[in-house]
Design an enzyme around this catalytic site. Structure first.
Site, PDB file in Angstrom:
ATOM      1  N   ALA A 104      20.069  38.431 -55.031  1.00 52.69           N
ATOM      2  CA  ALA A 104      20.911  37.472 -55.749  1.00 52.69           C
ATOM      3  C   ALA A 104      21.221  38.062 -57.122  1.00 52.69           C
ATOM      4  O   ALA A 104      20.311  38.468 -57.843  1.00 52.69           O
ATOM      5  CB  ALA A 104      20.194  36.138 -55.899  1.00 52.69           C
TER       6      ALA A 104
ATOM      7  N   ILE B 257      16.199  40.248 -57.489  1.00 55.88           N
ATOM      8  CA  ILE B 257      17.209  40.067 -58.523  1.00 55.88           C
ATOM      9  C   ILE B 257      18.075  41.312 -58.650  1.00 55.88           C
ATOM     10  O   ILE B 257      17.587  42.411 -58.906  1.00 55.88           O
ATOM     11  CB  ILE B 257      16.559  39.741 -59.887  1.00 55.88           C
ATOM     12  CG1 ILE B 257      15.639  38.536 -59.756  1.00 55.88           C
ATOM     13  CG2 ILE B 257      17.636  39.506 -60.936  1.00 55.88           C
ATOM     14  CD1 ILE B 257      16.304  37.275 -59.230  1.00 55.88           C
ATOM     15  N   LYS B 258      19.368  41.109 -58.476  1.00 50.29           N
ATOM     16  CA  LYS B 258      20.332  42.204 -58.530  1.00 50.29           C
ATOM     17  C   LYS B 258      20.873  42.304 -59.958  1.00 50.29           C
ATOM     18  O   LYS B 258      21.406  41.330 -60.505  1.00 50.29           O
ATOM     19  CB  LYS B 258      21.465  41.922 -57.534  1.00 50.29           C
ATOM     20  CG  LYS B 258      22.213  43.144 -57.054  1.00 50.29           C
ATOM     21  CD  LYS B 258      23.154  42.728 -55.925  1.00 50.29           C
ATOM     22  CE  LYS B 258      23.934  43.924 -55.409  1.00 50.29           C
ATOM     23  NZ  LYS B 258      24.925  43.501 -54.392  1.00 50.29           N
ATOM     24  N   ILE B 259      20.716  43.489 -60.544  1.00 47.58           N
ATOM     25  CA  ILE B 259      21.037  43.690 -61.952  1.00 47.58           C
ATOM     26  C   ILE B 259      21.899  44.944 -62.104  1.00 47.58           C
ATOM     27  O   ILE B 259      21.586  45.988 -61.515  1.00 47.58           O
ATOM     28  CB  ILE B 259      19.738  43.840 -62.780  1.00 47.58           C
ATOM     29  CG1 ILE B 259      18.984  42.506 -62.777  1.00 47.58           C
ATOM     30  CG2 ILE B 259      20.019  44.304 -64.196  1.00 47.58           C
ATOM     31  CD1 ILE B 259      17.695  42.524 -63.555  1.00 47.58           C
TER      32      ILE B 259
END
Length: 214
Positions: A56, A82-84
């Site tokens: 996400a 967590i996509k960063i």
């Protein structure tokens, strides 16, 4: 090589999850927008369909707000990653989240140096975008192969997700290059079980069977 689905369409995900071939899912704001729903609506649905990682993506571009978003997103399910984006503020956020035990997927990676920085910051996954590199005349698959070599040389545990996969040739190439994971769009995933010789062989077997029982 593990297979992720690159989509936010829960109907598509459910179809392939039932085949037992999908390990995880990656999403992004563009894919979620296509569903007509918000990330807050879609991510919980996806996380129930697959046991593996569900990426996400944060919307913020500063470290403090990335970390704030991430802490809320991981409350959805234990399999949220967590996509960063691979920017300096993103790397700072990855370092903080890693110390908190939160898994991260560093996205929009287009160079070997970006991949190394993401791994050193503690990223769980790093996602080189091979199709977008091909679009500008750069060999995206070679980047994956180079990353595999460098990560192995230096004992980096970060897993490589081949992203921006456009076709079956990409799937085969990143498999041979040693990518740990490929995140594959639905249209390409649908092609993977098919081959004209399989169809022809099955047709011949069925014809022979019908002739044998006459």
């Amino acid at each position: 090589m593990k297979i992720f689905m690159d989509t936010a369409d829960v109907t598509e995900i459910a179809e392939f999850a039932n085949l037992g071939i999908v390990y995880g899912v990656t999403t992004n704001p563009s894919l979620i927008a296509k569903t007509g729903k918000s990330q807050a609506e879609v991510i919980p649905e996806i996380s129930k369909l697959v046991e593996g990682p569900v990426s996400a993506e944060v919307i913020a571009i500063d470290c403090d707000n990335m970390v704030k978003e991430a802490r809320e997103l991981v409350k959805i399910s234990s399999n949220i990653v967590i996509k960063i984006p691979c920017i300096p503020e993103g790397l700072k956020a990855v370092k903080i989240l890693t110390t908190e035990g939160i898994q991260t997927n560093v996205t929009l990676v287009f160079s070997l140096s970006q991949a190394l920085l993401a791994a050193r910051a503690g990223a769980t996954y790093v996602s080189p975008f091979i199709g977008r590199l091909d679009d500008i005349g750069v060999d995206g698959v070679k980047l994956v192969a180079d990353m595999v070599k460098v990560f192995k040389t230096y004992g980096l545990s970060t897993e490589i997700i081949a992203a921006s996969v456009r076709n079956m040739a990409h799937v085969d190439a990143v498999m041979l290059a040693g990518a740990h994971i490929a995140t594959i769009p639905t249209n390409v995933l649908k092609e993977m079980p098919n081959h004209q010789l399989t169809d022809a062989g099955l047709k011949k077997y069925l014809e022979d069977y019908q002739n044998s029982i006459k």
